[in-house]
Scaffold this active site. Structure first.
Site, mmCIF file in Angstrom:
data_model
loop_
_atom_site.group_PDB
_atom_site.id
_atom_site.type_symbol
_atom_site.label_atom_id
_atom_site.label_comp_id
_atom_site.label_asym_id
_atom_site.label_seq_id
_atom_site.Cartn_x
_atom_site.Cartn_y
_atom_site.Cartn_z
ATOM 1 N N GLU A 23 -96.902 -47.053 6.489
ATOM 2 C CA GLU A 23 -96.353 -45.729 6.189
ATOM 3 C C GLU A 23 -95.310 -45.943 5.112
ATOM 4 O O GLU A 23 -94.863 -47.090 4.875
ATOM 5 C CB GLU A 23 -95.718 -45.101 7.414
ATOM 6 C CG GLU A 23 -94.471 -45.800 7.877
ATOM 7 C CD GLU A 23 -93.760 -45.040 8.972
ATOM 8 O OE1 GLU A 23 -93.237 -45.686 9.880
ATOM 9 O OE2 GLU A 23 -93.729 -43.804 8.935
ATOM 10 N N ASN A 350 -98.627 -38.839 16.025
ATOM 11 C CA ASN A 350 -97.913 -40.115 16.113
ATOM 12 C C ASN A 350 -96.845 -40.016 17.189
ATOM 13 O O ASN A 350 -96.058 -39.061 17.207
ATOM 14 C CB ASN A 350 -97.233 -40.445 14.778
ATOM 15 C CG ASN A 350 -96.360 -41.685 14.887
ATOM 16 O OD1 ASN A 350 -96.840 -42.768 15.170
ATOM 17 N ND2 ASN A 350 -95.053 -41.503 14.704
ATOM 18 N N GLU A 351 -96.861 -40.992 18.110
ATOM 19 C CA GLU A 351 -95.816 -41.048 19.145
ATOM 20 C C GLU A 351 -95.550 -39.685 19.779
ATOM 21 O O GLU A 351 -94.412 -39.236 19.899
ATOM 22 C CB GLU A 351 -94.529 -41.633 18.551
ATOM 23 C CG GLU A 351 -94.685 -43.067 18.115
ATOM 24 C CD GLU A 351 -93.365 -43.804 18.044
ATOM 25 O OE1 GLU A 351 -92.306 -43.178 17.858
ATOM 26 O OE2 GLU A 351 -93.397 -45.043 18.205
HETATM 27 O O1 LIG Z 1 -87.696 -44.187 15.127
HETATM 28 S S1 LIG Z 1 -88.919 -44.702 15.705
HETATM 29 O O2 LIG Z 1 -89.678 -43.690 16.441
HETATM 30 O O3 LIG Z 1 -88.707 -45.911 16.509
HETATM 31 O O4 LIG Z 1 -89.792 -45.078 14.503
HETATM 32 C C1 LIG Z 1 -90.789 -46.043 14.588
HETATM 33 C C2 LIG Z 1 -91.933 -45.523 15.392
HETATM 34 C C3 LIG Z 1 -92.706 -44.703 14.379
HETATM 35 O O5 LIG Z 1 -94.066 -44.508 14.725
HETATM 36 C C4 LIG Z 1 -92.600 -45.521 13.100
HETATM 37 O O6 LIG Z 1 -92.674 -44.619 12.017
HETATM 38 C C5 LIG Z 1 -91.234 -46.176 13.158
HETATM 39 C C6 LIG Z 1 -91.078 -47.603 12.697
HETATM 40 O O7 LIG Z 1 -92.223 -48.329 12.619
#
Ligand SMILES: O=S(=O)(O)O[C@H]1C[C@H](O)[C@@H](O)[C@@H]1CO
Length: 626
Positions: A23, A350-351
């Site tokens: 990303e 995502n997440e």
């Molecule tokens: O702040 S976080 O949610 O921990 O961000 C993380 C999870 C997210 O998918 C990614 O973009 C990032 C670092 O790789």
């Protein structure tokens, strides 16, 4: 410890197991993998008439600069222009300079392609020349060329030049410059739009990738590339989400967007560039679609989802659709790729464990509609596994974990207890990022790693032996984040660091490379490591070469002897060892770029053989046995 190896494989290992998550974070894309050298090249998503709008640009010899919302914009997607006025009474070059993304590498022998659009807001009899060049930040010219410029009309004119420096710059503290002669152009006002400066690109692709970073990433032979995020998919608001259609076609048509990591994304690295990149590295995309949740906390109401579902359908049709029946696919064909790209996996958001209550309808409505359109696509859910219960039942989940090296070393059995119920897992983001179990996401002062170390990398390797053992249900895994510009990072540690001049593969990168380049196609069970122990291994077979490949991670500071007992009739008496080892806190950094790199040797092997895993080491032992 004695490790007895089984004679028969337990399961085939999916070819998709090791890959990369991408990303645009820490300038992974703009200022990193995407080869454009100018920062803020088109004044996208900035507020005109502010100092911030001129980010990365500076005046040369008194030129008056401002970013204006042009009354005649170069395109509807790029409404802003740089207005440059040459004040009276100046002599010598007067104009504008760009500092790049924290520097610009100038290498002798490289051809740089520069371009910009210009127009005179008022037509006049002025005829002159504009000089385009590269110079050190101290003002020493490295290379330049001049082209005519005319005020005959107020129309936009495109200027293309190539620059051939004959000497390499001593450092990356260099600027791209566009100047006019102060005396000859005294009093003139010129508008400029979308400057660009490219070095040679990976596989010479137009609008392509930076060669050194691309080459490094290709060295680990990733099988997949997750894109475009991660948080950077989502947008802080619904309007700021990543939208595939805003990232394809001519750069004049790409408005850019406010990324989720604190800087504007040019979207010059767009969906077509991602897909071509996947083909160049023979990897498949794991492509995300926006799933109705923005990071600022907004979930689109179920009644309002349809346009976003349609946008997702169009996005997937751009990748695999039939140009005869889909306009998005026809657009792909018009951009030079009439055949569909490979696409097997689509991640829905995502997440979304951050928004589980709305994911129930968002997942349902997106996946129901998309499965009807694309029955062969595997859709990946992003909430916690089976929490909440989703319908349709997800057959793939993306699991993320950021933890301490110790956690990784002690959780290599994370998947051993998972029910085998047809669900498959994508370990889409994992990394040991801190030594502080009570403040994983803290600062370096709190234990956060700035770069991976041999402690973090051996912890990850231990965990990866578990992913390999459980590759009957783990189909893909990728360290995250992949890349960072050391001069402007929003996250550490990262797999591969870089600055304007060089690339710095980390110890964790070499672990990923060792696992990815030494794959088996089937898993061979063996004596299990002690889950709470310190030494971990996995055994795979590469049937095409009848090789047994043993990966060993020693996660502590004492060497570990291990004896292997093989049941095969024929076992080679010598094998190869590829060993990454170094001190617990050893890192590859810009000042110590190759402190810890894999070293190869031959070792004595046989039906029974012993090997000593060095302290803090990852070893790959390969021998022919059958
Ligand atoms: O702040 S976080 O949610 O921990 O961000 C993380 C999870 C997210 O998918 C990614 O973009 C990032 C670092 O790789």
């Amino acid at each position: 410890v004695t490790v007895t190896v089984s004679a028969t494989a337990s399961h085939p290992i999916p070819t998709t197991l090791w890959g990369q998550m991408f990303e645009d974070i820490s300038h992974s894309g703009d200022g990193g993998l995407y080869a454009e050298l100018l920062q803020n090249r088109a004044f996208q998503q900035v507020t005109p008439n502010t100092a911030a709008a001129l980010n990365a640009w500076h005046s040369i010899n008194g030129a008056a600069l401002s970013v204006v919302a042009d009354t005649v914009p170069v395109s509807s997607a790029l409404p802003n222009s740089l207005q440059l006025t040459i004040p009276a009474g100046r002599t010598g070059p007067v104009g504008v300079g760009n500092e790049g993304y924290f520097g610009i590498k100038v290498a002798a022998g490289s051809t740089y392609t520069a371009s910009f659009h210009y127009r005179f807001p008022t037509a006049s009899s002025f005829r002159g020349s504009v000089t385009v060049g590269l110079q050190t930040s101290a003002g020493k010219s490295l290379v330049s060329t001049s082209v005519p410029i005319t005020a005959a009309s107020t129309a936009w004119t495109l200027v293309n030049v190539t620059l051939h420096p004959t000497a390499s710059a001593a450092s990356t503290a260099n600027n791209f410059t566009v100047t006019l002669d102060g005396a000859a152009a005294s009093g003139q006002t010129v508008h400029f739009a979308i400057f660009s400066l490219f070095p040679p690109t990976f596989k010479n692709r137009p609008n392509g990738m930076r060669v050194d970073i691309a080459t490094t990433l290709s060295e680990m032979a990733p099988s997949f590339f997750r894109l475009p995020g991660g948080n950077n998919l989502e947008g802080q608001t619904v309007a700021q989400r990543w939208q595939w259609n805003a990232t394809v076609g001519p750069l004049l048509s790409r408005p850019g967007r406010v990324g989720d990591w604190g800087y504007v994304n040019t979207d010059g690295l767009g969906l077509m560039e991602y897909l071509n990149w996947c083909e160049d590295l023979n990897m498949q995309p794991i492509m995300a679609i926006w799933s109705g949740f923005a990071l600022g906390g907004t979930s689109v109401a179920e009644a309002d989802l349809e346009p976003y579902i349609q946008q997702a359908i169009d996005q997937i049709n751009f990748v695999i659709g039939d140009p005869a029946t889909s306009s998005a696919a026809a657009l792909r064909a018009s951009l030079g790729h009439p055949a569909p790209f490979t696409l097997n996996y689509v991640e829905v958001g995502n997440e979304d464990f951050f928004a589980p209550s709305t994911y129930t309808y968002r997942w349902h409505d997106f996946v129901t509609a998309l499965t009807a359109e694309f029955p062969n696509i595997h859709f990946i859910a992003t909430t916690d596994t089976f929490d909440p219960i989703l319908s349709p039942n997800p057959l793939q989940y993306d699991v993320h974990v950021y933890q301490t090296p110790t956690w990784f070393a002690q959780n290599s059995f994370f998947y051993d207890g998972f029910e085998r119920n047809a669900t498959k897992y994508f370990e889409g983001e994992y990394a040991a990022i801190s030594t502080n179990a009570s403040d994983i996401f803290g600062t370096p002062a709190d234990g956060r790693f700035t770069f991976p170390t041999m402690q973090s990398s051996t912890g990850e390797a231990a965990f990866m032996t578990g992913l390999e053992r459980n590759s009957d249900i783990v189909f893909s895994a990728s360290y995250a984040p992949l890349l960072n510009h050391v001069a402007n990072s929003q996250w550490t540690p990262n797999l591969v660091s870089f600055d304007a001049g060089n690339v710095y593969p980390s110890t964790s990168f070499y672990v990923q490379k060792l696992f990815s380049l030494n794959r088996g196609d089937e898993y061979i069970p063996s004596t299990l490591p002690t889950p709470a122990g310190t030494l971990f291994w996995s055994v795979v077979r590469k049937t095409s070469t009848r090789e047994i490949i043993i990966k060993i991670s020693n996660t502590v500071g004492t060497a570990a002897p291990v004896t292997f007992v093989l049941p095969f009739a024929t076992v080679a008496t010598t094998g190869s060892a590829q060993v990454l080892t170094g001190a617990e806190t050893a890192s590859n950094t810009p000042t110590t770029p190759n402190l810890v790199v894999p070293k190869n040797s031959t070792i004595p092997t046989g039906k029974t053989f012993s090997y000593t895993a060095p302290a803090f080491s990852v070893s790959v032992l390969t021998l022919v046995a059958h």
